[in-house]
Design a protein around this motif. Structure first.
Motif, mmCIF file in Angstrom:
data_model
loop_
_atom_site.group_PDB
_atom_site.id
_atom_site.type_symbol
_atom_site.label_atom_id
_atom_site.label_comp_id
_atom_site.label_asym_id
_atom_site.label_seq_id
_atom_site.Cartn_x
_atom_site.Cartn_y
_atom_site.Cartn_z
ATOM 1 N N PRO A 153 -43.893 62.160 -58.852
ATOM 2 C CA PRO A 153 -44.156 63.194 -59.859
ATOM 3 C C PRO A 153 -44.906 64.399 -59.300
ATOM 4 C CG PRO A 153 -45.645 61.338 -60.155
ATOM 5 C CD PRO A 153 -44.619 60.914 -59.148
ATOM 6 N N LEU A 154 -45.785 64.191 -58.333
ATOM 7 C CA LEU A 154 -46.549 65.302 -57.770
ATOM 8 C C LEU A 154 -45.615 66.282 -57.055
ATOM 9 C CD1 LEU A 154 -49.284 66.598 -57.219
ATOM 10 C CD2 LEU A 154 -49.508 65.126 -55.202
ATOM 11 N N THR A 155 -44.691 65.745 -56.281
ATOM 12 C CA THR A 155 -43.733 66.586 -55.563
ATOM 13 C C THR A 155 -42.843 67.352 -56.529
ATOM 14 O OG1 THR A 155 -43.692 65.159 -53.604
ATOM 15 C CG2 THR A 155 -41.756 66.541 -53.990
ATOM 16 N N ILE A 156 -42.262 66.656 -57.503
ATOM 17 C CA ILE A 156 -41.332 67.290 -58.436
ATOM 18 C C ILE A 156 -42.052 68.316 -59.297
ATOM 19 C CG2 ILE A 156 -39.763 66.887 -60.353
ATOM 20 C CD1 ILE A 156 -38.726 65.917 -57.642
ATOM 21 N N TYR A 157 -43.243 67.980 -59.766
ATOM 22 C CA TYR A 157 -43.986 68.905 -60.623
ATOM 23 C C TYR A 157 -44.348 70.176 -59.854
ATOM 24 C CZ TYR A 157 -47.420 70.619 -63.991
ATOM 25 O OH TYR A 157 -48.098 71.405 -64.890
ATOM 26 N N THR A 158 -44.859 70.017 -58.638
ATOM 27 C CA THR A 158 -45.229 71.176 -57.824
ATOM 28 C C THR A 158 -44.017 72.032 -57.504
ATOM 29 O OG1 THR A 158 -47.072 69.941 -56.831
ATOM 30 C CG2 THR A 158 -46.293 71.894 -55.657
ATOM 31 N N ARG A 214 -56.319 57.781 -47.168
ATOM 32 C CA ARG A 214 -56.283 56.432 -46.601
ATOM 33 C C ARG A 214 -57.603 56.103 -45.925
ATOM 34 N NH1 ARG A 214 -51.864 56.857 -43.599
ATOM 35 N NH2 ARG A 214 -50.574 56.123 -45.317
ATOM 36 N N PRO A 215 -58.167 54.910 -46.203
ATOM 37 C CA PRO A 215 -59.413 54.502 -45.537
ATOM 38 C C PRO A 215 -59.229 54.474 -44.027
ATOM 39 C CG PRO A 215 -58.918 53.046 -47.376
ATOM 40 C CD PRO A 215 -57.704 53.914 -47.176
ATOM 41 N N PRO A 216 -60.268 54.788 -43.276
ATOM 42 C CA PRO A 216 -60.144 54.844 -41.822
ATOM 43 C C PRO A 216 -59.705 53.528 -41.192
ATOM 44 C CG PRO A 216 -62.230 55.794 -42.560
ATOM 45 C CD PRO A 216 -61.613 55.150 -43.742
ATOM 46 N N ALA A 217 -60.220 52.419 -41.683
ATOM 47 C CA ALA A 217 -59.975 51.137 -41.037
ATOM 48 C C ALA A 217 -58.618 50.555 -41.399
ATOM 49 C CB ALA A 217 -61.075 50.136 -41.391
ATOM 50 N N ARG A 218 -58.259 50.639 -42.705
ATOM 51 C CA ARG A 218 -57.016 50.019 -43.135
ATOM 52 C C ARG A 218 -56.510 50.729 -44.372
ATOM 53 N NH1 ARG A 218 -58.283 45.977 -47.162
ATOM 54 N NH2 ARG A 218 -60.509 45.906 -47.547
ATOM 55 N N SER A 219 -55.265 50.519 -44.660
ATOM 56 C CA SER A 219 -54.644 51.208 -45.796
ATOM 57 C C SER A 219 -54.502 50.271 -46.966
ATOM 58 C CB SER A 219 -53.264 51.723 -45.387
ATOM 59 O OG SER A 219 -52.583 52.233 -46.495
ATOM 60 N N LEU A 220 -54.793 50.776 -48.161
ATOM 61 C CA LEU A 220 -54.567 50.025 -49.382
ATOM 62 C C LEU A 220 -53.366 50.614 -50.100
ATOM 63 C CD1 LEU A 220 -58.177 49.642 -50.790
ATOM 64 C CD2 LEU A 220 -56.752 47.853 -49.812
ATOM 65 N N PRO A 221 -52.459 49.760 -50.616
ATOM 66 C CA PRO A 221 -51.298 50.286 -51.323
ATOM 67 C C PRO A 221 -51.699 50.951 -52.622
ATOM 68 C CG PRO A 221 -51.452 47.905 -51.605
ATOM 69 C CD PRO A 221 -52.520 48.279 -50.629
ATOM 70 N N PHE A 222 -51.034 52.041 -52.939
ATOM 71 C CA PHE A 222 -51.300 52.764 -54.204
ATOM 72 C C PHE A 222 -50.159 52.404 -55.155
ATOM 73 C CE2 PHE A 222 -51.906 57.178 -56.269
ATOM 74 C CZ PHE A 222 -52.574 56.561 -57.311
ATOM 75 N N VAL A 223 -50.425 51.521 -56.076
ATOM 76 C CA VAL A 223 -49.400 51.041 -56.969
ATOM 77 C C VAL A 223 -48.898 52.180 -57.856
ATOM 78 C CG1 VAL A 223 -48.879 49.399 -58.799
ATOM 79 C CG2 VAL A 223 -50.430 48.757 -56.958
ATOM 80 N N ASN A 224 -47.564 52.353 -57.911
ATOM 81 C CA ASN A 224 -46.943 53.424 -58.708
ATOM 82 C C ASN A 224 -47.601 54.769 -58.455
ATOM 83 O OD1 ASN A 224 -46.007 50.941 -60.232
ATOM 84 N ND2 ASN A 224 -44.865 52.577 -61.222
ATOM 85 N N ARG A 225 -47.805 55.070 -57.159
ATOM 86 C CA ARG A 225 -48.471 56.312 -56.826
ATOM 87 C C ARG A 225 -47.561 57.487 -57.052
ATOM 88 N NH1 ARG A 225 -47.502 53.197 -52.532
ATOM 89 N NH2 ARG A 225 -46.277 53.945 -50.771
ATOM 90 N N GLY A 281 -42.317 60.211 -51.743
ATOM 91 C CA GLY A 281 -42.211 61.657 -51.856
ATOM 92 C C GLY A 281 -43.096 62.379 -50.863
ATOM 93 N N PRO A 282 -42.738 63.595 -50.477
ATOM 94 C CA PRO A 282 -43.497 64.308 -49.437
ATOM 95 C C PRO A 282 -44.956 64.563 -49.799
ATOM 96 C CG PRO A 282 -41.805 65.717 -50.437
ATOM 97 C CD PRO A 282 -41.531 64.329 -50.884
ATOM 98 N N LEU A 283 -45.242 65.051 -51.015
ATOM 99 C CA LEU A 283 -46.635 65.280 -51.383
ATOM 100 C C LEU A 283 -47.363 63.972 -51.642
ATOM 101 C CD1 LEU A 283 -46.662 68.464 -53.668
ATOM 102 C CD2 LEU A 283 -47.465 68.203 -51.324
ATOM 103 N N GLU A 284 -46.654 62.974 -52.141
ATOM 104 C CA GLU A 284 -47.264 61.650 -52.313
ATOM 105 C C GLU A 284 -47.631 61.047 -50.952
ATOM 106 O OE1 GLU A 284 -45.475 62.685 -56.025
ATOM 107 O OE2 GLU A 284 -44.661 62.743 -53.970
ATOM 108 N N ARG A 285 -46.780 61.270 -49.976
ATOM 109 C CA ARG A 285 -47.073 60.794 -48.617
ATOM 110 C C ARG A 285 -48.285 61.524 -48.042
ATOM 111 N NH1 ARG A 285 -43.324 58.412 -44.830
ATOM 112 N NH2 ARG A 285 -41.773 58.714 -46.462
#
Length: 348
Positions: A277-282, A337-348, A326-330
């Protein structure tokens, strides 16, 4: 090839995709509508699309927090991630406001909601629902009062008007949208995979919507009735519509049956839009600014809306199939993203 991550809920993406595309109606519809165009305006216009967008956003935020905690994430780390995303959205929203697009940009408000929500991520559902109800009542009353009594006095104070626009009188007043966010956040804590939960939500949504359906169809935007009760009915109707739509989509897209597979295939382009949605809206704000810069050709027809919708559906489908997120979501995921590890963003 897995197109969507397993943790994403199709119904939420589809509902948010619908919300994004129907918000286009308010931004690109002709001044005069008739026939099927009038029906399109009724079906997608007014308060319902943005309320749906806010409630699905609350759902996504709740699922993100729950997923992070379930995987052993630290709440402080989750808050840091949400805060970074909030600041990014505020900056992007303020930048898009400088464009002559004719759109009341929602992204800066959404970023502020992220920041305000940080202390309340662990609040239980009962106080969360009670607080959201109070916010809806107070926000509706304050918006009406400020818009008629206070706003004219502060016309020359631009900085105060921006604050008032965020808090009360703008297209997305924080007091009211916090209520929507809270309702969505509370729903995210339910077992959405259970048929019983889906049916209960569907009944609640239909009852709320049907109880004030006249207000929903005769009032195009909150505040147009100039009464507290009229405005409140519009919000309640829009909440009911959002809950009913999400529940209905959960019913037809959950599971591995034939109906779910057919619905998933047919609604895939809409789900693709809702997954970015962020990419499409922008992109649609930039497209409208460019269009208006060339004199807004075709403004008296539905072509701009149809072109925006078609391009969004095609782009999102192809990008999701061949690239993924999506590009802006990415970008926002990488920044937060946390420095040590990544947490998934559900329905981001």
């Amino acid at each position: 090839m897995r197109v969507f991550d397993a943790h994403r809920i199709a119904a939420i993406d589809i509902a948010r995709g619908y919300a994004v595309l129907t918000m286009f109606i308010a931004h690109a519809q002709p001044d005069q509508t008739s026939g099927w165009g009038h029906l399109l305006t009724i079906a997608g216009g007014g308060e319902r699309p943005r309320t749906l967008f806010a409630i699905t956003g609350g759902l996504a935020l709740g699922l993100f927090v729950a997923s992070g905690l379930r995987r052993g994430g630290d709440l402080r780390e989750l808050r840091r991630t949400i805060a970074i995303r909030g600041v990014f959205l505020i900056a992007l929203g303020l930048f898009l406001q400088t464009m002559a697009s004719g759109v009341s940009v929602v992204l800066d408000t959404w970023g502020l909601l992220f920041l305000i929500a940080l202390p309340f991520l662990r609040v239980r559902n009962v106080p969360l629902l009670a607080g959201s109800t109070v916010l809806l009542l107070v926000g509706t009353a304050v918006k009406l009062w400020v818009g008629t009594a206070v706003n004219p006095v502060l016309v020359l104070h631009t900085e105060l008007l921006q604050l008032l626009d965020w808090l009360t009188t703008g297209s997305y007043p924080l007091l009211i949208w916090l209520a929507f966010l809270g309702f969505g956040y509370a729903i995210s804590r339910l077992d959405l995979s259970r048929r019983r939960t889906q049916l209960v939500l569907l009944v609640i949504g239909v009852v709320l919507f049907a109880a004030v359906v006249d207000a929903a169809f005769t009032t195009s935007a909150p505040g147009s009735s100039d009464t507290f009760f009229g405005d409140l009915l519009v919000h309640v109707s829009a909440i009911g519509f959002a809950v009913a739509l999400i529940a209905g989509l959960l019913l037809v897209t959950s599971g591995m049956g034939t109906v779910a597979r057919i619905a998933g295939f047919i609604l895939f382009p809409l789900r693709a839009v809702g997954s970015m949605p962020l990419t499409i809206y922008t992109a649609h704000v930039l497209a409208l600014a460019t269009w208006r810069g060339f004199g807004a050709p075709g403004f008296e027809t539905w072509f701009p809306f149809l072109a925006l919708s078609a391009c969004s559906l095609v782009f999102a489908t192809l990008w999701r199939l061949f690239v993924g997120q999506g590009p802006l979501e990415r970008l926002i995921s990488s920044l937060s993203r946390p420095p040590a590890r990544s947490l998934p963003f559900v329905n981001r």
